[in-house]
Design an enzyme around this catalytic site. Structure first.
Site, short mmCIF file in Angstrom:
data_model
loop_
_atom_site.label_atom_id
_atom_site.label_comp_id
_atom_site.label_asym_id
_atom_site.label_seq_id
_atom_site.Cartn_x
_atom_site.Cartn_y
_atom_site.Cartn_z
N GLU A 1 -37.70 30.19 -19.52
CA GLU A 1 -39.08 30.18 -19.36
C GLU A 1 -39.27 31.11 -18.05
O GLU A 1 -38.55 31.17 -17.18
CB GLU A 1 -39.46 28.78 -18.49
CG GLU A 1 -40.99 28.64 -17.96
CD GLU A 1 -41.46 27.52 -17.44
OE1 GLU A 1 -40.40 26.66 -16.76
OE2 GLU A 1 -42.72 27.30 -17.16
N ARG B 1 -24.39 21.57 -20.16
CA ARG B 1 -24.75 22.76 -19.25
C ARG B 1 -23.42 22.98 -18.29
O ARG B 1 -22.83 22.24 -18.17
CB ARG B 1 -26.10 22.51 -18.43
CG ARG B 1 -26.02 21.61 -17.43
CD ARG B 1 -27.42 21.47 -16.91
NE ARG B 1 -27.89 22.53 -16.44
CZ ARG B 1 -29.28 22.92 -16.58
NH1 ARG B 1 -30.16 21.86 -17.08
NH2 ARG B 1 -29.57 23.94 -16.41
N LYS C 1 -32.82 25.88 -10.52
CA LYS C 1 -33.83 26.91 -10.15
C LYS C 1 -34.71 26.60 -8.91
O LYS C 1 -35.06 27.10 -8.27
CB LYS C 1 -34.85 27.10 -11.37
CG LYS C 1 -34.50 28.13 -12.30
CD LYS C 1 -35.55 28.43 -13.67
CE LYS C 1 -35.04 29.31 -14.50
NZ LYS C 1 -35.94 29.44 -15.40
#
Length: 557
Positions: free
Chosen positions: A36, A262, A272
RNA sequence: AACCCCGUGGUGUAAUGGUAGCACAAGUGGUUUUGGUCCACUUAGUCUAGGUUCGAAUCCUGGCGGGGUUGCCA
């Protein structure tokens, strides 16, 4: 038909290998990397990129780069640009296959219509708070919305009016009609479209309704003909929905979502949200601050794409929640740099040394190897003069047992230069050492003695008359604890040392030392990074790093 | 006390019913014009309790531990 029995296959490669063998989707492999555009890519994304692009390449397929831009309130073109740049920097190429989820807004709208026509979605008037109440909890089932049984015609009409902008934000949503009692909360009539009267970075004001991730992602995958939709573990619980939407609208093909764990790194925050907080709070100087774990940050710090890719390769692909030691990443970089980075003499914390038996004004041009690991990189000349600087850390007035460098009465080698011997220590009124008086042995030019005598230490030095002076920050680690990502008051754990500005003196072969950061690798050295860092820039080796390493070892005892 | 996923040296992983191996980290020694590199060696592991089997890290059951999930974020 080659059988690579000896090559261990991770679980994803095993699945893909099997699919290709069985001729699933005609043996094609198409993956995608779907960020994104709401922030810069970080080292965690690098792992996903390596997996997505890497697997596609290994199986002769392609990997798409798709901006998952379904939430206009958070996204920006700045991020789109940086993402493309960073993926390219890592060395991956999507060719013509660059897309936006927003390319598919029309198709997605049609799919939503189809969902309604099939009686599998309804327009709901419940407010966000009400939806939350109706959803139930982890242990209790939810209740069905009172709007759940509207007719198909009414739903079609209402949804069309949502699209036309007749309702304000939050007034209505389109929801999938699944099962309010499903133990998986994501299956309890999830939202498909929400109203957002917001300007989209690509589609502008054309739309005021935007599809949710769960709806847009699986169908975008299907539209692009993705075969294997690889993502991180947190989407595992979304997989039933991923499959449900595709089946519900009858989309073809049906890609397979596979999840992997991850990347987490010690001493590093990765989310983020937190990185954005560091940037917005001016704790760092932007996304590409060399202390940031972003790809552009690592780039400025002198990391090579090869090192990062190697790191990801070594980590492998599993479903285990893990916390990888940043020391492994540093090892990968040293390993890469060691083979190809040119070296240069450098001194931090300069201490003046006067070579008493070397004539004032004379300059001796000495030959220095650019890279001991790679003779093809040639050599350069380094000027030797009467006044030089060595690192303060390379001299000890009262050297302990295992200290091999300079001290009163001791002899060491100046790298690529001469043996020098310390005769005198000059101090100021406060007793601080300000200068060393030494003599050099002209017979040892180049660094070896004809009489065969040895010295234990070799130190860095620069000519005081020729040195290029600069300033740099010493990069250690942004955080001083093992895993700040897990700490509540993580911002208080910023490492103050990472802000310290230091002077640095380097050989005149460099025109200048650009303001930047100096990356510290104990026992390997430092190198300077700056905005325009290139891999050709040198490693400033030895000197302080070795000293710190030694000091650390002493501290242990 | 819901559902899902995951448990192999300090860390990251390999072994898919048949000798628990590799890398990083740590430590010791050797080489060395970077206390780097390189080389050799050492330390250290299958969460637990049962079961199946000639044989289990692997398959089954229970426990324990970790993670995820209750956005109209992705």
């Amino acid at each position: 038909m080659s059988e690579e029995k000896n090559e261990p296959l991770d679980f994803i490669r095993s699945i893909v290998t099997e699919d290709v063998k069985n001729g699933k989707r005609d043996g094609q492999v198409v993956t995608r990397f779907p960020p994104e555009p709401n922030g810069y890519l970080h080292i965690g994304h690098a792992k996903a990129i390596c997996i997505d692009f890497g697997i596609a390449k290994e199986f002769g397929g392609v990997c798409h780069l798709r901006m998952d831009d379904t939430n206009p309130t958070k996204e920006d073109v700045e991020y789109v640009d940086s993402i493309q740049e960073d993926v390219h920097w890592l060395g991956f190429d999507w060719g013509e296959n660059f897309f936006y989820a927003s390319y598919y807004y029309d198709k997605l709208y049609e799919f939503a219509l189809e969902l309604i026509r099939r009686g599998k979605a309804f327009v709901c008037d419940l407010t966000a708070e009400e939806v939350k109440e109706y959803r139930g909890t982890l242990t209790e089932p939810g209740k069905e919305s009172p709007y759940r049984n509207r007719s198909i015609e009414e739903n079609l009409d209402l949804f069309e009016r949502m699209r036309k902008g007749e309702f304000p934000d939050g007034a209505k949503t389109l929801r999938a009609k699944i099962d309010m009692a499903d133990p998986n909360i994501h299956m309890r009539d999830p939202a498909v479209y929400r109203i957002r009267h917001a300007h989209h970075h690509r589609t502008g004001d054309k739309w005021c309704i935007y599809p949710m991730y769960d709806f847009a992602h699986c169908l975008s995958d299907s539209i692009e003909g993705i075969t294997h939709s690889l993502c991180t573990l947190e989407f595992e619980i979304h997989r039933p929905l991923y499959d449900w939407f595709i089946d519900a609208v009858g989309a073809e093909p049906h890609p397979q979502q596979i999840e992997f764990s991850r990347l987490n790194l010690t001493y590093t925050v990765m989310s983020k949200r937190r990185l954005l907080e560091l940037v917005n709070g001016n704790y760092v100087n932007g996304w590409d601050d060399p202390r940031m774990p972003t790809l552009c940050g690592f780039r400025r710090r002198g990391y090579t794409p090869e090192a990062i890719k190697k790191f990801c390769e070594i980590l492998g692909i599993t479903k285990t929640n893990s916390l990888s030691d940043i020391a492994l990443l540093e090892h990968c970089l040293r390993d890469d740099l060691n083979k190809r980075a040119p070296r240069v003499l450098a001194v931090m914390n300069p201490l003046k040394v006067v070579i008493e038996n070397f004539p004032e004004g004379d300059v001796d041009e000495l030959e220095a190897i650019n890279n001991p690991e790679d003779p093809s990189q040639g050599s350069r000349k380094v000027p030797f003069t009467r006044n030089i600087y060595i690192d303060r850390n390379d001299f000890m007035e009262d050297p302990p047992k295992k200290f091999f460098r300079l001290g009163p009465g001791r002899e060491v080698r100046l790298r690529y230069g001469y043996f020098i011997k310390c005769n005198d220590v000059i101090k100021d009124a406060d007793g601080n050492i300000v200068e060393l008086r030494c003599t050099y042995d002209p017979e040892t030019r180049g660094g070896s003695a004809p009489d065969g005598r040895k010295v234990k230490g070799t130190i860095h030095w620069v000519s005081a008359d020729h040195a290029v002076e600069g300033e740099a920050r010493l990069y250690d680690r942004l955080f001083s604890v093992e895993n700040p990502g897990a700490e509540k008051n993580w911002l208080e754990l910023l490492n103050p040392d990472s802000l310290e500005v230091k002077k640095i003196y380097v050989e005149p072969c460099l025109a200048e030392v650009e303001p930047g950061y100096i990356c510290q690798f104990e026992r390997q050295g430092y190198f300077c990074a700056d905005k325009d860092y290139t891999q050709e820039k040198p490693v400033f080796n030895r000197s302080v790093a070795l000293r710190d390493s030694w000091a650390k070892a002493q501290g242990k005892k």
